[in-house]
Design a protein around this motif. Sequence first.
Motif, PDB file in Angstrom:
ATOM      1  N   ALA A   9       0.842  -1.209   0.000  1.00 51.51           N
ATOM      2  CA  ALA A   9       0.000   0.000   0.000  1.00 51.51           C
ATOM      3  C   ALA A   9       0.871   1.250   0.000  1.00 51.51           C
ATOM      4  N   GLY A  10       1.774   1.332  -0.986  1.00 51.69           N
ATOM      5  CA  GLY A  10       2.577   2.556  -1.162  1.00 51.69           C
ATOM      6  C   GLY A  10       1.914   3.429  -2.207  1.00 51.69           C
ATOM      7  N   ILE A  11       2.675   4.372  -2.747  1.00 50.01           N
ATOM      8  CA  ILE A  11       2.110   5.344  -3.692  1.00 50.01           C
ATOM      9  C   ILE A  11       1.540   4.633  -4.925  1.00 50.01           C
ATOM     10  N   SER A  12       2.292   3.663  -5.476  1.00 52.61           N
ATOM     11  CA  SER A  12       1.835   3.025  -6.718  1.00 52.61           C
ATOM     12  C   SER A  12       0.632   2.120  -6.479  1.00 52.61           C
ATOM     13  N   GLY A  13       0.660   1.322  -5.410  1.00 57.12           N
ATOM     14  CA  GLY A  13      -0.440   0.389  -5.128  1.00 57.12           C
ATOM     15  C   GLY A  13      -1.739   1.130  -4.824  1.00 57.12           C
ATOM     16  N   TYR A  31      -2.979  -5.935  -0.144  1.00 59.97           N
ATOM     17  CA  TYR A  31      -2.358  -6.657   0.971  1.00 59.97           C
ATOM     18  C   TYR A  31      -1.094  -5.906   1.378  1.00 59.97           C
ATOM     19  N   GLU A  32      -1.076  -5.406   2.601  1.00 58.16           N
ATOM     20  CA  GLU A  32       0.047  -4.582   3.083  1.00 58.16           C
ATOM     21  C   GLU A  32       0.710  -5.303   4.257  1.00 58.16           C
ATOM     22  N   LYS A  33       2.059  -5.291   4.279  1.00 56.42           N
ATOM     23  CA  LYS A  33       2.763  -6.047   5.336  1.00 56.42           C
ATOM     24  C   LYS A  33       2.674  -5.385   6.713  1.00 56.42           C
ATOM     25  N   ASN A  34       2.563  -4.049   6.746  1.00 52.81           N
ATOM     26  CA  ASN A  34       2.507  -3.367   8.050  1.00 52.81           C
ATOM     27  C   ASN A  34       1.083  -3.376   8.603  1.00 52.81           C
ATOM     28  N   ILE A  45       8.284  15.600  -0.961  1.00 51.05           N
ATOM     29  CA  ILE A  45       8.352  14.867  -2.207  1.00 51.05           C
ATOM     30  C   ILE A  45       8.053  15.856  -3.343  1.00 51.05           C
ATOM     31  N   GLN A  46       8.721  15.679  -4.447  1.00 48.46           N
ATOM     32  CA  GLN A  46       8.457  16.541  -5.612  1.00 48.46           C
ATOM     33  C   GLN A  46       7.686  15.731  -6.634  1.00 48.46           C
ATOM     34  N   LEU A  47       6.645  16.332  -7.178  1.00 47.94           N
ATOM     35  CA  LEU A  47       5.866  15.656  -8.223  1.00 47.94           C
ATOM     36  C   LEU A  47       5.851  16.538  -9.462  1.00 47.94           C
ATOM     37  N   GLN A 104       4.400  17.384   1.436  1.00 51.57           N
ATOM     38  CA  GLN A 104       4.889  16.346   2.337  1.00 51.57           C
ATOM     39  C   GLN A 104       4.399  15.010   1.803  1.00 51.57           C
ATOM     40  N   ARG A 105       5.289  14.028   1.842  1.00 51.08           N
ATOM     41  CA  ARG A 105       4.921  12.706   1.336  1.00 51.08           C
ATOM     42  C   ARG A 105       3.669  12.168   2.036  1.00 51.08           C
ATOM     43  N   SER A 106       3.581  12.443   3.356  1.00 53.28           N
ATOM     44  CA  SER A 106       2.443  11.928   4.123  1.00 53.28           C
ATOM     45  C   SER A 106       1.114  12.511   3.625  1.00 53.28           C
ATOM     46  N   SER A 155       3.465  -4.227  -5.904  1.00 48.83           N
ATOM     47  CA  SER A 155       3.886  -2.832  -5.686  1.00 48.83           C
ATOM     48  C   SER A 155       4.446  -2.709  -4.267  1.00 48.83           C
ATOM     49  N   ASP A 156       5.297  -3.693  -3.896  1.00 47.51           N
ATOM     50  CA  ASP A 156       5.795  -3.703  -2.513  1.00 47.51           C
ATOM     51  C   ASP A 156       7.173  -3.052  -2.371  1.00 47.51           C
ATOM     52  N   GLY A 157       7.475  -2.111  -3.280  1.00 51.38           N
ATOM     53  CA  GLY A 157       8.624  -1.241  -3.068  1.00 51.38           C
ATOM     54  C   GLY A 157       9.969  -1.845  -3.437  1.00 51.38           C
ATOM     55  N   SER A 160      11.153  -5.479  -2.714  1.00 49.65           N
ATOM     56  CA  SER A 160      10.065  -6.405  -3.056  1.00 49.65           C
ATOM     57  C   SER A 160      10.431  -7.894  -2.873  1.00 49.65           C
ATOM     58  N   SER A 161       9.828  -8.506  -1.882  1.00 50.47           N
ATOM     59  CA  SER A 161      10.070  -9.949  -1.700  1.00 50.47           C
ATOM     60  C   SER A 161       9.134 -10.746  -2.607  1.00 50.47           C
ATOM     61  N   THR A 162       8.004 -10.120  -2.991  1.00 52.59           N
ATOM     62  CA  THR A 162       7.049 -10.802  -3.871  1.00 52.59           C
ATOM     63  C   THR A 162       7.656 -10.959  -5.272  1.00 52.59           C
ATOM     64  N   GLY A 292       5.886   0.596  -9.832  1.00 57.56           N
ATOM     65  CA  GLY A 292       6.582   1.367  -8.802  1.00 57.56           C
ATOM     66  C   GLY A 292       8.015   0.906  -8.609  1.00 57.56           C
ATOM     67  N   ASP A 293       8.518   1.115  -7.379  1.00 60.33           N
ATOM     68  CA  ASP A 293       9.907   0.751  -7.081  1.00 60.33           C
ATOM     69  C   ASP A 293      10.143  -0.750  -7.213  1.00 60.33           C
ATOM     70  N   ALA A 294       9.090  -1.550  -7.062  1.00 60.87           N
ATOM     71  CA  ALA A 294       9.254  -2.999  -7.219  1.00 60.87           C
ATOM     72  C   ALA A 294       9.657  -3.324  -8.661  1.00 60.87           C
ATOM     73  N   GLN A 304      12.085  11.438  -9.716  1.00 60.59           N
ATOM     74  CA  GLN A 304      11.037  10.833 -10.542  1.00 60.59           C
ATOM     75  C   GLN A 304      10.462   9.539  -9.965  1.00 60.59           C
ATOM     76  N   GLY A 305      10.980   9.066  -8.818  1.00 62.73           N
ATOM     77  CA  GLY A 305      10.529   7.776  -8.287  1.00 62.73           C
ATOM     78  C   GLY A 305       9.026   7.706  -8.106  1.00 62.73           C
ATOM     79  N   ALA A 306       8.473   8.673  -7.381  1.00 63.35           N
ATOM     80  CA  ALA A 306       7.034   8.659  -7.118  1.00 63.35           C
ATOM     81  C   ALA A 306       6.263   8.962  -8.399  1.00 63.35           C
ATOM     82  N   SER A 307       6.765   9.917  -9.185  1.00 61.08           N
ATOM     83  CA  SER A 307       6.065  10.274 -10.423  1.00 61.08           C
ATOM     84  C   SER A 307       6.006   9.071 -11.365  1.00 61.08           C
ATOM     85  N   GLN A 308       7.099   8.313 -11.428  1.00 55.64           N
ATOM     86  CA  GLN A 308       7.095   7.141 -12.302  1.00 55.64           C
ATOM     87  C   GLN A 308       6.217   6.021 -11.731  1.00 55.64           C
TER      88      GLN A 308
HETATM   89  C1  LIG Z   1      16.025   9.926  -0.644  1.00 56.03           C
HETATM   90  C2  LIG Z   1      14.872   9.764  -1.570  1.00 56.03           C
HETATM   91  C3  LIG Z   1      14.200  10.903  -2.027  1.00 56.03           C
HETATM   92  C4  LIG Z   1      13.124  10.749  -2.920  1.00 56.03           C
HETATM   93  N1  LIG Z   1      12.515  11.871  -3.376  1.00 56.03           N
HETATM   94  C5  LIG Z   1      11.561  11.748  -4.342  1.00 56.03           C
HETATM   95  C6  LIG Z   1      10.961  12.903  -4.924  1.00 56.03           C
HETATM   96  O1  LIG Z   1      11.243  14.048  -4.558  1.00 56.03           O
HETATM   97  N2  LIG Z   1      10.063  12.706  -5.927  1.00 56.03           N
HETATM   98  C7  LIG Z   1       9.720  11.476  -6.369  1.00 56.03           C
HETATM   99  O2  LIG Z   1       8.931  11.365  -7.317  1.00 56.03           O
HETATM  100  N3  LIG Z   1      10.229  10.362  -5.784  1.00 56.03           N
HETATM  101  C8  LIG Z   1      11.147  10.461  -4.806  1.00 56.03           C
HETATM  102  N4  LIG Z   1      11.686   9.334  -4.244  1.00 56.03           N
HETATM  103  C9  LIG Z   1      11.228   8.003  -4.674  1.00 56.03           C
HETATM  104  C10 LIG Z   1       9.851   7.617  -4.150  1.00 56.03           C
HETATM  105  O3  LIG Z   1       9.754   7.806  -2.771  1.00 56.03           O
HETATM  106  C11 LIG Z   1       9.570   6.132  -4.483  1.00 56.03           C
HETATM  107  O4  LIG Z   1       9.905   5.912  -5.827  1.00 56.03           O
HETATM  108  C12 LIG Z   1       8.091   5.773  -4.289  1.00 56.03           C
HETATM  109  O5  LIG Z   1       7.708   5.935  -2.944  1.00 56.03           O
HETATM  110  C13 LIG Z   1       7.832   4.319  -4.705  1.00 56.03           C
HETATM  111  O6  LIG Z   1       6.482   3.980  -4.458  1.00 56.03           O
HETATM  112  P1  LIG Z   1       6.038   2.468  -4.364  1.00 56.03           P
HETATM  113  O7  LIG Z   1       4.559   2.484  -4.214  1.00 56.03           O
HETATM  114  O8  LIG Z   1       6.612   1.710  -5.490  1.00 56.03           O
HETATM  115  O9  LIG Z   1       6.740   1.910  -3.069  1.00 56.03           O
HETATM  116  P2  LIG Z   1       6.622   2.377  -1.559  1.00 56.03           P
HETATM  117  O10 LIG Z   1       6.069   3.758  -1.472  1.00 56.03           O
HETATM  118  O11 LIG Z   1       7.949   2.078  -0.956  1.00 56.03           O
HETATM  119  O12 LIG Z   1       5.527   1.384  -0.935  1.00 56.03           O
HETATM  120  C14 LIG Z   1       5.720   0.005  -0.787  1.00 56.03           C
HETATM  121  C15 LIG Z   1       4.662  -0.528   0.173  1.00 56.03           C
HETATM  122  O13 LIG Z   1       4.716  -1.958   0.189  1.00 56.03           O
HETATM  123  C16 LIG Z   1       4.754  -2.420   1.535  1.00 56.03           C
HETATM  124  N5  LIG Z   1       5.464  -3.709   1.515  1.00 56.03           N
HETATM  125  C17 LIG Z   1       6.790  -3.933   1.463  1.00 56.03           C
HETATM  126  N6  LIG Z   1       7.053  -5.247   1.399  1.00 56.03           N
HETATM  127  C18 LIG Z   1       5.845  -5.884   1.416  1.00 56.03           C
HETATM  128  C19 LIG Z   1       5.440  -7.247   1.373  1.00 56.03           C
HETATM  129  N7  LIG Z   1       6.334  -8.222   1.272  1.00 56.03           N
HETATM  130  N8  LIG Z   1       4.123  -7.538   1.408  1.00 56.03           N
HETATM  131  C20 LIG Z   1       3.185  -6.537   1.486  1.00 56.03           C
HETATM  132  N9  LIG Z   1       3.516  -5.226   1.543  1.00 56.03           N
HETATM  133  C21 LIG Z   1       4.830  -4.896   1.496  1.00 56.03           C
HETATM  134  C22 LIG Z   1       5.443  -1.319   2.300  1.00 56.03           C
HETATM  135  O14 LIG Z   1       5.160  -1.370   3.680  1.00 56.03           O
HETATM  136  C23 LIG Z   1       4.854  -0.071   1.606  1.00 56.03           C
HETATM  137  O15 LIG Z   1       3.628   0.286   2.166  1.00 56.03           O
HETATM  138  C24 LIG Z   1      12.724   9.442  -3.337  1.00 56.03           C
HETATM  139  C25 LIG Z   1      13.388   8.312  -2.851  1.00 56.03           C
HETATM  140  C26 LIG Z   1      14.468   8.474  -1.995  1.00 56.03           C
HETATM  141  C27 LIG Z   1      15.197   7.240  -1.508  1.00 56.03           C
END
Ligand SMILES: Cc1cc2nc3c(=O)[nH]c(=O)nc-3n(C[C@H](O)[C@H](O)[C@H](O)COP(=O)(O)OP(=O)(O)OC[C@H]3O[C@@H](n4cnc5c(N)ncnc54)[C@H](O)[C@@H]3O)c2cc1C
Length: 384
Positions: A9-13, A31-34, A45-47, A104-106, A155-157, A160-162, A292-294, A304-308
């Motif tokens: 349940a991150g930004i992409s999910g 399904y979120e691990k936390n 965060i920049q978008l 703010q990311r939150s 989309s577990d970041g 990603s263990s999945t 996402g990051d996965a 671009q991490g969050a934007s992508q």
């Molecule tokens: C220093 C830094 C600065 C950044 N600044 C920017 C910025 O300015 N602009 C920008 O666009 N991006 C930025 N990013 C990148 C951005 O934060 C990430 O690319 C983005 O959060 C990825 O989203 P996501 O949904 O893929 O993963 P995440 O947001 O990491 O979410 C993953 C979710 O999956 C859950 N999870 C993990 N493992 C499991 C599991 N096994 N089972 C179930 N759930 C699980 C986690 O608890 C979490 O809720 C930055 C990154 C870093 C490191």
Amino acid sequence: MKKVAIIGAGISGLFFASLLRQSSNYETTIYEKNNSINLEEGYGIQLSVNSIKLLNKIGFQNLNSAHQFNPKKIDFYSLLKKNKICDLDISKFNTEEAKYTTLQRSILVKFLKEKLPSNLMQYNKIVSKINSTTENINLTFEDKSSARCDYLVISDGIFSSTKSLILNRDIKPKYFNAIAIRGTINKEDIKNSIDSSNISLFLGSNFHSVIYPVNKGNTLNFIGILRKNLSEDQLEGYSLFDDKNFLSSIISNLSNQIDQNILDNLKNIRCFPIFISQKIFTPKQKNIFLIGDAFFTFLPTFAQGASQSIEAAFELYESFKNGIDEFTNQRIKRIKMINRRSKFNYFTFHLSNPFMTFFRDLIIKQLVKNKKFIDNYLGKIYKN
Ligand SMILES: Cc1cc2nc3c(=O)[nH]c(=O)nc-3n(C[C@H](O)[C@H](O)[C@H](O)COP(=O)(O)OP(=O)(O)OC[C@H]3O[C@@H](n4cnc5c(N)ncnc54)[C@H](O)[C@@H]3O)c2cc1C
């Protein structure tokens, strides 16, 4: 109705789940691990406009404007010469509806979470086993519960263990020999040394930092990226990053580059190791997707991490909607382009040789005024 399981349940999910809710063809579960979604974190965060345009499809334009900021320029500074090099107009890619946004990311995560009914979320869930056929997918979780779905979206970041489960091998991101120093600082503590309504980018030696406003209030976000070799032992368990002595040594290391006034006034300082993806992996199964990051984790040097992550979720939704299997190929092309540019930015932002930095600064001054270059270098990313 097709069942879609989203892992993480991150930004992409969260964004992908919101998009699916626009259609009555899908029954979605995240399904979120936390045991909850972390809304405490105060860092920024920049978008860029490419993702704002997509977030507007689920009502981002209605988010309280006091909780976000629209910087117009990036001001480049030299930490070595202690002067401003030039500025770059990022607002030229803005439209009336979609503007380059910092927040703010939150706030972003809270907005995404509130778009979803709470019964769509299942917490404390980590997938331990996946059995898939072309027809459906069976998930077994560590708590021994199970679920069946037609599509699995991972989309577990970054860690990603999945992803490792579906690819049948242990896939680890690579430590990039750099750490991020994050913190916040109040506008009045900057003492007019910068224009706090812009994004300030400070280029140092093996180091760069960025300061930008996260809302219409008083808070600025600080992020510094420092080249730092660490051994596997030091990275093990991340306890080093909670160690006050390690943080103090990093701060004192920075004191010969950053203005002491800024260092003295930084709050909530924390350090994180920077990991990136080593390779692009794609699932063989036609009903399993990575976003996402996965899918791929970039260096943070193009912000671009969050934007992508948002773009990938949208592209996958479009490919679900249109029944065209174009998602992976398109995404890989874009990942490669942004990865190259993020690495190039890292290289140029961190030059330490005075001769090289002299020429870099001259070149940047020219390039920020070169419409063709800016349209290519930024436009290709910001205009999706
Ligand atoms: C220093 C830094 C600065 C950044 N600044 C920017 C910025 O300015 N602009 C920008 O666009 N991006 C930025 N990013 C990148 C951005 O934060 C990430 O690319 C983005 O959060 C990825 O989203 P996501 O949904 O893929 O993963 P995440 O947001 O990491 O979410 C993953 C979710 O999956 C859950 N999870 C993990 N493992 C499991 C599991 N096994 N089972 C179930 N759930 C699980 C986690 O608890 C979490 O809720 C930055 C990154 C870093 C490191």
